[in-house]
Design a protein around this motif. Sequence first.
Motif, PDB file in Angstrom:
ATOM      1  N   LYS A  60       1.086  -1.097  -0.044  1.00 38.60           N
ATOM      2  CA  LYS A  60       0.055  -0.166   0.113  1.00 38.60           C
ATOM      3  C   LYS A  60       0.747   1.269   0.024  1.00 38.60           C
ATOM      4  O   LYS A  60       0.700   2.129   0.907  1.00 38.60           O
ATOM      5  N   ALA A  61       1.806   1.196  -0.911  1.00 42.35           N
ATOM      6  CA  ALA A  61       2.940   2.345  -0.879  1.00 42.35           C
ATOM      7  C   ALA A  61       2.410   3.596  -1.309  1.00 42.35           C
ATOM      8  O   ALA A  61       2.629   4.545  -1.005  1.00 42.35           O
ATOM      9  N   VAL A  62       1.558   3.521  -2.466  1.00 41.43           N
ATOM     10  CA  VAL A  62       1.275   4.446  -3.178  1.00 41.43           C
ATOM     11  C   VAL A  62      -0.314   4.608  -3.479  1.00 41.43           C
ATOM     12  O   VAL A  62      -0.956   3.386  -3.920  1.00 41.43           O
ATOM     13  N   HIS A  63      -1.094   5.546  -2.983  1.00 46.42           N
ATOM     14  CA  HIS A  63      -2.576   5.661  -3.060  1.00 46.42           C
ATOM     15  C   HIS A  63      -2.988   6.358  -4.380  1.00 46.42           C
ATOM     16  O   HIS A  63      -2.754   7.772  -4.513  1.00 46.42           O
ATOM     17  N   VAL A 118      -0.682  -2.320  -9.725  1.00 47.26           N
ATOM     18  CA  VAL A 118      -1.875  -2.373  -8.574  1.00 47.26           C
ATOM     19  C   VAL A 118      -1.778  -3.652  -7.715  1.00 47.26           C
ATOM     20  O   VAL A 118      -1.844  -4.844  -8.176  1.00 47.26           O
ATOM     21  N   SER A 119      -2.056  -3.611  -6.565  1.00 47.99           N
ATOM     22  CA  SER A 119      -2.067  -4.420  -5.534  1.00 47.99           C
ATOM     23  C   SER A 119      -3.404  -4.835  -4.786  1.00 47.99           C
ATOM     24  O   SER A 119      -3.503  -5.955  -4.551  1.00 47.99           O
ATOM     25  N   GLN A 120      -4.260  -3.774  -4.756  1.00 43.50           N
ATOM     26  CA  GLN A 120      -5.535  -4.122  -4.120  1.00 43.50           C
ATOM     27  C   GLN A 120      -6.357  -2.688  -3.941  1.00 43.50           C
ATOM     28  O   GLN A 120      -5.806  -1.651  -4.345  1.00 43.50           O
ATOM     29  N   PRO A 121      -7.674  -2.781  -4.032  1.00 42.42           N
ATOM     30  CA  PRO A 121      -8.690  -1.546  -3.750  1.00 42.42           C
ATOM     31  C   PRO A 121      -8.073  -0.993  -2.172  1.00 42.42           C
ATOM     32  O   PRO A 121      -7.654  -1.494  -1.431  1.00 42.42           O
ATOM     33  N   ARG A 122      -8.503   0.340  -2.227  1.00 43.35           N
ATOM     34  CA  ARG A 122      -8.669   0.826  -0.845  1.00 43.35           C
ATOM     35  C   ARG A 122      -9.795   0.579  -0.137  1.00 43.35           C
ATOM     36  O   ARG A 122     -10.867   0.862  -0.587  1.00 43.35           O
ATOM     37  N   ARG A 123      -9.758   0.217   1.130  1.00 44.31           N
ATOM     38  CA  ARG A 123     -10.842  -0.052   1.733  1.00 44.31           C
ATOM     39  C   ARG A 123     -11.322   1.019   2.604  1.00 44.31           C
ATOM     40  O   ARG A 123     -10.483   1.647   3.350  1.00 44.31           O
ATOM     41  N   PRO A 124     -12.343   1.790   2.379  1.00 46.73           N
ATOM     42  CA  PRO A 124     -12.780   3.080   2.894  1.00 46.73           C
ATOM     43  C   PRO A 124     -12.896   2.863   4.626  1.00 46.73           C
ATOM     44  O   PRO A 124     -13.552   1.868   4.962  1.00 46.73           O
ATOM     45  N   CYS A 125     -12.316   3.729   5.249  1.00 56.79           N
ATOM     46  CA  CYS A 125     -12.322   3.702   6.811  1.00 56.79           C
ATOM     47  C   CYS A 125     -13.395   4.767   7.146  1.00 56.79           C
ATOM     48  O   CYS A 125     -13.335   5.876   6.503  1.00 56.79           O
ATOM     49  N   TRP A 126     -13.333   4.588   8.579  1.00 55.85           N
ATOM     50  CA  TRP A 126     -13.863   5.811   9.161  1.00 55.85           C
ATOM     51  C   TRP A 126     -13.528   7.233   9.107  1.00 55.85           C
ATOM     52  O   TRP A 126     -14.126   8.210   9.278  1.00 55.85           O
ATOM     53  N   LYS A 127     -12.089   7.550   8.835  1.00 60.39           N
ATOM     54  CA  LYS A 127     -11.394   8.639   8.836  1.00 60.39           C
ATOM     55  C   LYS A 127     -11.912   9.421   7.620  1.00 60.39           C
ATOM     56  O   LYS A 127     -11.996  10.769   7.479  1.00 60.39           O
ATOM     57  N   GLY A 148     -10.884   3.815  -5.157  1.00 66.71           N
ATOM     58  CA  GLY A 148      -9.379   4.218  -5.431  1.00 66.71           C
ATOM     59  C   GLY A 148      -8.947   2.669  -5.218  1.00 66.71           C
ATOM     60  O   GLY A 148      -9.358   1.668  -4.960  1.00 66.71           O
ATOM     61  N   TRP A 149      -7.261   2.941  -5.390  1.00 67.37           N
ATOM     62  CA  TRP A 149      -6.492   1.699  -5.249  1.00 67.37           C
ATOM     63  C   TRP A 149      -5.183   2.068  -4.771  1.00 67.37           C
ATOM     64  O   TRP A 149      -4.752   3.213  -4.753  1.00 67.37           O
ATOM     65  N   TYR A 150      -4.296   0.952  -4.255  1.00 73.36           N
ATOM     66  CA  TYR A 150      -2.816   1.150  -4.051  1.00 73.36           C
ATOM     67  C   TYR A 150      -1.941   0.396  -5.090  1.00 73.36           C
ATOM     68  O   TYR A 150      -2.403  -0.527  -5.482  1.00 73.36           O
ATOM     69  N   PHE A 151      -0.889   1.015  -4.983  1.00 71.10           N
ATOM     70  CA  PHE A 151       0.073   0.313  -6.007  1.00 71.10           C
ATOM     71  C   PHE A 151       1.462  -0.120  -5.006  1.00 71.10           C
ATOM     72  O   PHE A 151       1.518   0.447  -3.816  1.00 71.10           O
ATOM     73  N   ARG A 152       1.993  -1.154  -5.388  1.00 70.43           N
ATOM     74  CA  ARG A 152       3.323  -1.558  -4.821  1.00 70.43           C
ATOM     75  C   ARG A 152       4.349  -0.898  -5.470  1.00 70.43           C
ATOM     76  O   ARG A 152       3.930  -0.778  -6.902  1.00 70.43           O
TER      77      ARG A 152
END
Length: 222
Positions: A60-63, A118-127, A148-152
């Motif tokens: 989850k290096a880059v969003h 591309v490694s995974q979606p971003r899980r929306p959190c309470w923040k 959105g998503w994350y990159f390695r």
Amino acid sequence: MSREHWEPVTVFTGGLKPLPPEGQMTGMYKVRRDTPVFCDIEGLRGDAQGDRRVHGGPDKAVHLYPADHYTRLAELMPMASNLLLPGVLGENLSVSGLVESDVCIGDVFALGDARLQVSQPRRPCWKISHRLGVDAASRLVADNGLTGWYFRVLHPGDIPPDGALELVERPSPGMTLARLWALEQSHRPSVEEVNTLAEAIGLATQWAQRLKNRADWLARNV
């Protein structure tokens, strides 16, 4: 494969700041960068994450958050429309014309000197809800697949401001992030579909293992 380009890419980084109303530290407050930023396997230099248990790290290096989603978010949350501009959800990269249905697990993109996968979606959190001041914000993002998503980072290097994002490899054609998120939201997906996506090249190990565990549970509870 054909090479596709999307440009310009806006780059954001930020340090830690307290998040109202309770003051938890967050890296969601980003500033647009107008000079090249070095990107290594942990992400962009000068960027920070408030809770490293759930944000940051090699997978989850880059969003990236699609700029096109903000129009839809403003329709869903008109009370926060003044805030809904690229960068507000803590993304590092913003680009138009590229959304989850266009992107497959494991896609490799060139951006400047860096190579991102591309490694995974971003899980929306309470923040997200706290950042926008809308209680339902995180749920609306998840329910509408606006994740959105994350990159390695496969190859570190400088990322320029307003550079071109270029698709250079697609090891898992058809296995889009939209397809993965639909499965994630499904109450009882097929075992075959879960296993297929679990095997997608480039999927983050944690996601792949959770999908395999889910497939096993579904198979035992027909």
